[in-house]
Design a protein around this motif. Sequence first.
Motif, PDB file in Angstrom:
ATOM      1  N   LEU A   1       0.977  -1.387   0.030  1.00 36.76           N
ATOM      2  CA  LEU A   1      -0.072   0.205  -0.052  1.00 36.76           C
ATOM      3  C   LEU A   1       0.757   1.372  -0.172  1.00 36.76           C
ATOM      4  CD1 LEU A   1      -3.024  -0.684   2.560  1.00 36.76           C
ATOM      5  CD2 LEU A   1      -2.725  -1.310  -0.097  1.00 36.76           C
ATOM      6  N   GLY A   2       0.501   2.165  -0.934  1.00 39.53           N
ATOM      7  CA  GLY A   2       1.532   3.391  -0.698  1.00 39.53           C
ATOM      8  C   GLY A   2       1.303   4.222   0.183  1.00 39.53           C
ATOM      9  N   ARG A   3       2.364   4.533   0.965  1.00 43.50           N
ATOM     10  CA  ARG A   3       2.529   4.769   2.379  1.00 43.50           C
ATOM     11  C   ARG A   3       3.099   6.867   2.182  1.00 43.50           C
ATOM     12  NH1 ARG A   3       2.314   0.081   2.772  1.00 43.50           N
ATOM     13  NH2 ARG A   3       3.738  -1.146   4.142  1.00 43.50           N
ATOM     14  N   GLY A   4       2.401   7.303   1.635  1.00 45.23           N
ATOM     15  CA  GLY A   4       2.626   8.378   1.036  1.00 45.23           C
ATOM     16  C   GLY A   4       1.041   9.392   1.622  1.00 45.23           C
ATOM     17  N   GLY A   5      -0.051   8.538   1.716  1.00 41.74           N
ATOM     18  CA  GLY A   5      -1.259   9.398   2.531  1.00 41.74           C
ATOM     19  C   GLY A   5      -2.731   8.441   1.803  1.00 41.74           C
TER      20      GLY A   5
ATOM     21  N   VAL B   1      -1.014  -1.927  -8.049  1.00 40.95           N
ATOM     22  CA  VAL B   1      -2.254  -1.891  -9.108  1.00 40.95           C
ATOM     23  C   VAL B   1      -2.137  -1.007  -9.884  1.00 40.95           C
ATOM     24  CG1 VAL B   1      -4.712  -1.392  -8.670  1.00 40.95           C
ATOM     25  CG2 VAL B   1      -4.041  -2.997  -7.399  1.00 40.95           C
ATOM     26  N   LYS B   2      -1.098   0.716  -8.951  1.00 41.22           N
ATOM     27  CA  LYS B   2      -1.139   1.955  -9.669  1.00 41.22           C
ATOM     28  C   LYS B   2      -0.528   1.795 -10.371  1.00 41.22           C
ATOM     29  CE  LYS B   2       0.438   4.593  -7.067  1.00 41.22           C
ATOM     30  NZ  LYS B   2       0.874   6.022  -5.952  1.00 41.22           N
ATOM     31  N   TRP B   3       0.571   1.241 -10.697  1.00 39.18           N
ATOM     32  CA  TRP B   3       1.787   0.291 -11.870  1.00 39.18           C
ATOM     33  C   TRP B   3       0.887   0.509 -13.219  1.00 39.18           C
ATOM     34  CZ3 TRP B   3       6.254  -2.270  -9.535  1.00 39.18           C
ATOM     35  CH2 TRP B   3       7.216  -1.096  -8.699  1.00 39.18           C
TER      36      TRP B   3
ATOM     37  N   VAL C   1       9.379  10.182  -7.923  1.00 40.67           N
ATOM     38  CA  VAL C   1       9.892   9.986  -6.427  1.00 40.67           C
ATOM     39  C   VAL C   1       9.185  11.266  -5.415  1.00 40.67           C
ATOM     40  CG1 VAL C   1      11.144   8.887  -4.397  1.00 40.67           C
ATOM     41  CG2 VAL C   1      11.537   9.053  -7.044  1.00 40.67           C
ATOM     42  N   ASN C   2       8.092  11.218  -4.741  1.00 39.71           N
ATOM     43  CA  ASN C   2       8.492  11.991  -4.308  1.00 39.71           C
ATOM     44  C   ASN C   2       8.535  11.986  -2.980  1.00 39.71           C
ATOM     45  OD1 ASN C   2       5.612  14.206  -2.578  1.00 39.71           O
ATOM     46  ND2 ASN C   2       4.157  13.279  -3.379  1.00 39.71           N
ATOM     47  N   GLY C   3       9.629  12.762  -2.376  1.00 37.09           N
ATOM     48  CA  GLY C   3      10.047  12.941  -1.238  1.00 37.09           C
ATOM     49  C   GLY C   3       9.876  14.080  -0.607  1.00 37.09           C
ATOM     50  N   ASP C   4       8.295  15.269  -0.839  1.00 38.39           N
ATOM     51  CA  ASP C   4       8.182  16.319  -0.514  1.00 38.39           C
ATOM     52  C   ASP C   4       7.828  16.250   1.258  1.00 38.39           C
ATOM     53  OD1 ASP C   4       8.026  19.467  -1.497  1.00 38.39           O
ATOM     54  OD2 ASP C   4       6.211  18.876  -1.077  1.00 38.39           O
ATOM     55  N   GLU C   5       7.884  15.142   2.007  1.00 32.93           N
ATOM     56  CA  GLU C   5       7.755  15.620   3.220  1.00 32.93           C
ATOM     57  C   GLU C   5       7.465  16.409   3.433  1.00 32.93           C
ATOM     58  OE1 GLU C   5       8.491  11.755   6.773  1.00 32.93           O
ATOM     59  OE2 GLU C   5       9.946  12.890   6.279  1.00 32.93           O
ATOM     60  N   SER C   6       5.755  16.550   4.078  1.00 31.07           N
ATOM     61  CA  SER C   6       5.660  18.107   4.581  1.00 31.07           C
ATOM     62  C   SER C   6       4.397  17.964   5.211  1.00 31.07           C
ATOM     63  CB  SER C   6       5.749  19.115   4.240  1.00 31.07           C
ATOM     64  OG  SER C   6       5.341  18.593   2.715  1.00 31.07           O
TER      65      SER C   6
ATOM     66  N   VAL D   1       3.030  20.891  -2.782  1.00 29.23           N
ATOM     67  CA  VAL D   1       3.556  20.210  -4.234  1.00 29.23           C
ATOM     68  C   VAL D   1       4.041  18.965  -3.461  1.00 29.23           C
ATOM     69  CG1 VAL D   1       5.731  20.536  -4.828  1.00 29.23           C
ATOM     70  CG2 VAL D   1       5.274  22.442  -4.989  1.00 29.23           C
ATOM     71  N   GLY D   2       3.351  18.170  -2.083  1.00 27.02           N
ATOM     72  CA  GLY D   2       3.155  17.171  -2.463  1.00 27.02           C
ATOM     73  C   GLY D   2       2.216  16.096  -2.981  1.00 27.02           C
ATOM     74  N   GLU D   3       0.859  16.902  -2.817  1.00 24.96           N
ATOM     75  CA  GLU D   3       0.029  16.384  -4.140  1.00 24.96           C
ATOM     76  C   GLU D   3       0.797  16.164  -5.249  1.00 24.96           C
ATOM     77  OE1 GLU D   3      -3.172  15.575  -6.179  1.00 24.96           O
ATOM     78  OE2 GLU D   3      -1.377  17.195  -6.520  1.00 24.96           O
ATOM     79  N   GLU D   4       0.570  15.103  -6.246  1.00 21.63           N
ATOM     80  CA  GLU D   4       1.400  14.823  -6.773  1.00 21.63           C
ATOM     81  C   GLU D   4       1.197  15.479  -8.439  1.00 21.63           C
ATOM     82  OE1 GLU D   4      -0.241  10.102  -7.145  1.00 21.63           O
ATOM     83  OE2 GLU D   4      -2.005  10.722  -7.709  1.00 21.63           O
ATOM     84  N   THR D   5      -0.103  15.888  -8.758  1.00 19.60           N
ATOM     85  CA  THR D   5      -0.124  16.296  -9.739  1.00 19.60           C
ATOM     86  C   THR D   5       0.620  17.848  -9.911  1.00 19.60           C
ATOM     87  OG1 THR D   5      -2.658  17.839  -9.316  1.00 19.60           O
ATOM     88  CG2 THR D   5      -2.657  15.539 -10.301  1.00 19.60           C
TER      89      THR D   5
ATOM     90  N   VAL E   1       3.783   8.351  -9.669  1.00 15.38           N
ATOM     91  CA  VAL E   1       4.148   8.839  -8.800  1.00 15.38           C
ATOM     92  C   VAL E   1       4.243   7.871  -7.203  1.00 15.38           C
ATOM     93  CG1 VAL E   1       4.276  10.960  -7.263  1.00 15.38           C
ATOM     94  CG2 VAL E   1       3.608  10.670  -9.183  1.00 15.38           C
ATOM     95  N   ASN E   2       5.276   7.499  -6.639  1.00 12.19           N
ATOM     96  CA  ASN E   2       5.531   6.846  -5.614  1.00 12.19           C
ATOM     97  C   ASN E   2       6.138   7.445  -4.064  1.00 12.19           C
ATOM     98  OD1 ASN E   2       5.182   3.693  -6.750  1.00 12.19           O
ATOM     99  ND2 ASN E   2       4.104   4.349  -5.511  1.00 12.19           N
ATOM    100  N   ASN E   3       5.837   7.508  -2.857  1.00 14.84           N
ATOM    101  CA  ASN E   3       5.939   8.126  -1.685  1.00 14.84           C
ATOM    102  C   ASN E   3       8.092   7.445  -1.389  1.00 14.84           C
ATOM    103  OD1 ASN E   3       6.042   6.754   0.979  1.00 14.84           O
ATOM    104  ND2 ASN E   3       5.827   9.265   1.183  1.00 14.84           N
ATOM    105  N   VAL E   4       8.265   7.586  -1.066  1.00 17.18           N
ATOM    106  CA  VAL E   4       9.747   7.788  -0.650  1.00 17.18           C
ATOM    107  C   VAL E   4       9.610   6.197   0.121  1.00 17.18           C
ATOM    108  CG1 VAL E   4      11.325   7.531   0.772  1.00 17.18           C
ATOM    109  CG2 VAL E   4      11.004   9.841  -0.359  1.00 17.18           C
ATOM    110  N   GLU E   5       8.950   6.140   1.141  1.00 19.64           N
ATOM    111  CA  GLU E   5       8.733   4.757   1.998  1.00 19.64           C
ATOM    112  C   GLU E   5       7.803   3.719   1.108  1.00 19.64           C
ATOM    113  OE1 GLU E   5       6.595   5.267   5.430  1.00 19.64           O
ATOM    114  OE2 GLU E   5       6.516   2.882   5.886  1.00 19.64           O
ATOM    115  N   THR E   6       6.815   4.213   0.129  1.00 17.39           N
ATOM    116  CA  THR E   6       6.622   3.061  -0.504  1.00 17.39           C
ATOM    117  C   THR E   6       7.881   1.940  -1.171  1.00 17.39           C
ATOM    118  OG1 THR E   6       4.853   4.464  -1.163  1.00 17.39           O
ATOM    119  CG2 THR E   6       5.023   2.840  -2.060  1.00 17.39           C
ATOM    120  N   LEU E   7       8.637   3.154  -2.035  1.00 16.50           N
ATOM    121  CA  LEU E   7       9.707   2.257  -2.884  1.00 16.50           C
ATOM    122  C   LEU E   7      10.840   1.851  -2.193  1.00 16.50           C
ATOM    123  CD1 LEU E   7       9.869   5.417  -5.258  1.00 16.50           C
ATOM    124  CD2 LEU E   7       9.054   3.198  -5.846  1.00 16.50           C
TER     125      LEU E   7
END
Lengths: 203, 470
Positions: free
Chosen positions: B69-73, B80-82, B96-101, B187-191, B224-230
């Motif tokens: 499961l995606g760890r970004g939120g 499945v997303k892939w 890669v979403n490393g914008d953690e905020s 900017v953490g929002e993927e789009t 777009v995937n989160n750092v922890e997910t990857l």
Amino acid sequence: MKFFTDENSELAQEIIERYPKSRSAMIPLLHLAQEQEGWITDEAMAEIAELVGTTSAEVLGTCSFYEMFKRKPVGKYVINICTTMSCALMGAGDLMKHAESRLGVKSGGSTSDGMFTLEGAECQAACTEAPCLQVNYRHQYRVTADQFDQLIEELASSDHDVPRHGVLSRIRQHIPEDRFVRPTPPDEVVSAPIWMVTDGGEK
Amino acid sequence: MNEMTGTPIPHAPGFIANETPRIVTSRFDYEDSHTLTRYEATGGYEGLKKALQRTPEEVHNEVRDATLLGRGGAGFPAGVKWGFCPPEVWPRYLVVNGDESEPGTYKDRLLMELDPHQLIEGCLIACYAVGLSQCFLYIRGEMAVAQERVAQALNDAYAAGYIGKNIQDSDFSVDIVLHWGAGAYVVGEETALIESLEGNRGMPRLKPPYFPASIGLYGQPTIVNNVETLSNLPWILEHGAEAFTSIGTESSPGTRMVAVSGHVKRPGVYEIVNGTTTFRDLLYGSDMCGGIRDDNQLKAFVPGGGSAPWFTADQLDLPFEASQVGPQGSMLGSGAIMVMDETTDIPAAALTLTKFYAHESCGKCVPCREGGTWLEQILRRVVEGRGTARDLELLIEVGETICPGDFPHAAVPSKGIEAVPFPYRMTTICFVGPSAFAPIHSALTLFREEFEAKVAGNDHPTMIEVAVDV
Ligand SMILES: Cc1cc2nc3c(=O)[nH]c(=O)nc-3n(C[C@H](O)[C@H](O)[C@H](O)COP(=O)(O)O)c2cc1C
Ligand code: SF4
Ligand code: FES
């Protein structure tokens, strides 16, 4: 007059070459400009516009969206005190008051010697180590009033390793020429990458 | 109190190692965990080598079977997303979403600073599996140390032949480009992340149609995937999906990193078993937070990052399982718990979050831009003792322009209040607008008497200073 130094102009080219569209280099180049100058000047924006093929107004549009880009000179050390929930619960308000009186400026202000700018900031991804702050985007954890004073002394006497404002990563990415795949622009590549087709499930 | 167990790691500020399986934090104990030497000496890049022995499709299937499961939120399964990339549209990209905020969230930064090669290996596996021909690793601007660690790791991995042309002498070639932001939560929002990567103001795009997997970076399919997910991928490829799903529950397997901050005895970042660990385990376990500070009573906690509706002691026995937390009125979000003890001034605590989201509005949607500002101003005057009873109604009215209809909240059995399940309806493009309202709505629903005391002018003094100008 050129804005970027020769060395930074070369770096700028290296950065631009990594992106399928040069406009994507806009934020990295704004960082490079801020690294060179400490803040973002009109000359910097004009040159970046030229480098990425757009107008100064477009660069200003992007630049002004982001908190870190300073459109006026700031102190050598920008001190950001986190004021979001976890830090607020753990005493960020008192820390901010202490910082204001120690530096003699209000949040948002700079000391007259140009050394420090004090700002309230939002969550710094260090919430378990509250209250926390950053000096030029490097963390200090569980900061007490005494530790704050000590930090200011260290910074004032150069007894520390925090680079001046504008310098973020002191390590740059360099892609060796012989390993560089190069960008894949959206309008050029139409077939699947080779490893998706040549295997044919034979591996 | 019982003896505390679990080991704080000095070079990983906040991280506390305990007995649960360690999938993504396994190297944190080593002081040189961020180096290529340590990485290779501890099984590093083995997952990639295994992946390269198999077809991209097999690798994709392994990840799908792992139900990562995606760890970004949002908690959407990565495999499945892939699969949502339209077939035969090339090139495809990885961002890669490393914008953690998100307020309360602290894990991706640890993963980038302490194990950057694990993240890089995860990126490579994703690119190989889905046919992504370039990777952009977007790190939050205000993370100078993470940028340095990842830059060094990328340089070393390029030199060692793990990134770039013909990786490990295979026909797999991909560049990973380090990129960093410049300070904007949205900017953490993927789009918005994609907009920012295109050199624009970081304003979210409408979904549909702009789901990144179909129309992403430069209009191309983009994962777009989160750092922890990857960071989970190397382990999954090395040990297999079955080993992964044997940890945790069927719908929430593996582990996840959770930061607990605020009024607990031992705030920290913990790697916990997904699906089964409860909030009580985390907040009171002697191997974790060890209880509320000074043995005070727990008043409330935010269970999933600043955007999440609040819980109280009544919800402590819920596990880290979205299918159970949702019906109880909140979400697990980004793995961030913020704890408030009995001394907390609840309206002031809510203000520390509402002012965050109001400040971070990108301004694209009117209800968020105007509503967020109004919510902040009204709440501020209530907190400062300048409010009226009418202001409490006004807060809800403004909130309803952002989120019409019932807003999710927890049950309060003692007051006969039943839970309203997640999610909510919204008039905005992204979740920043609703997030300005969530803390106010929770605080008002669960602790209305504190607001009434404030507007009646007979409340206890504010315990929290809320900065006026940030
Ligand atoms: C306002 C907002 C902020 C977000 N911030 C982050 C963030 O900092 N990091 C992150 O990974 N995801 C963040 N997300 C979630 C992303 O949009 C996206 O769902 C996620 O990166 C996908 O990765 P995952 O599937 O691996 O979780 C945010 C979402 C919203 C609406
Ligand atoms: S909800 Fe707020 S932050 Fe999100 S797109 Fe709309 S205005 Fe921007
Ligand atoms: S709330 Fe201060 S670091 Fe997160």
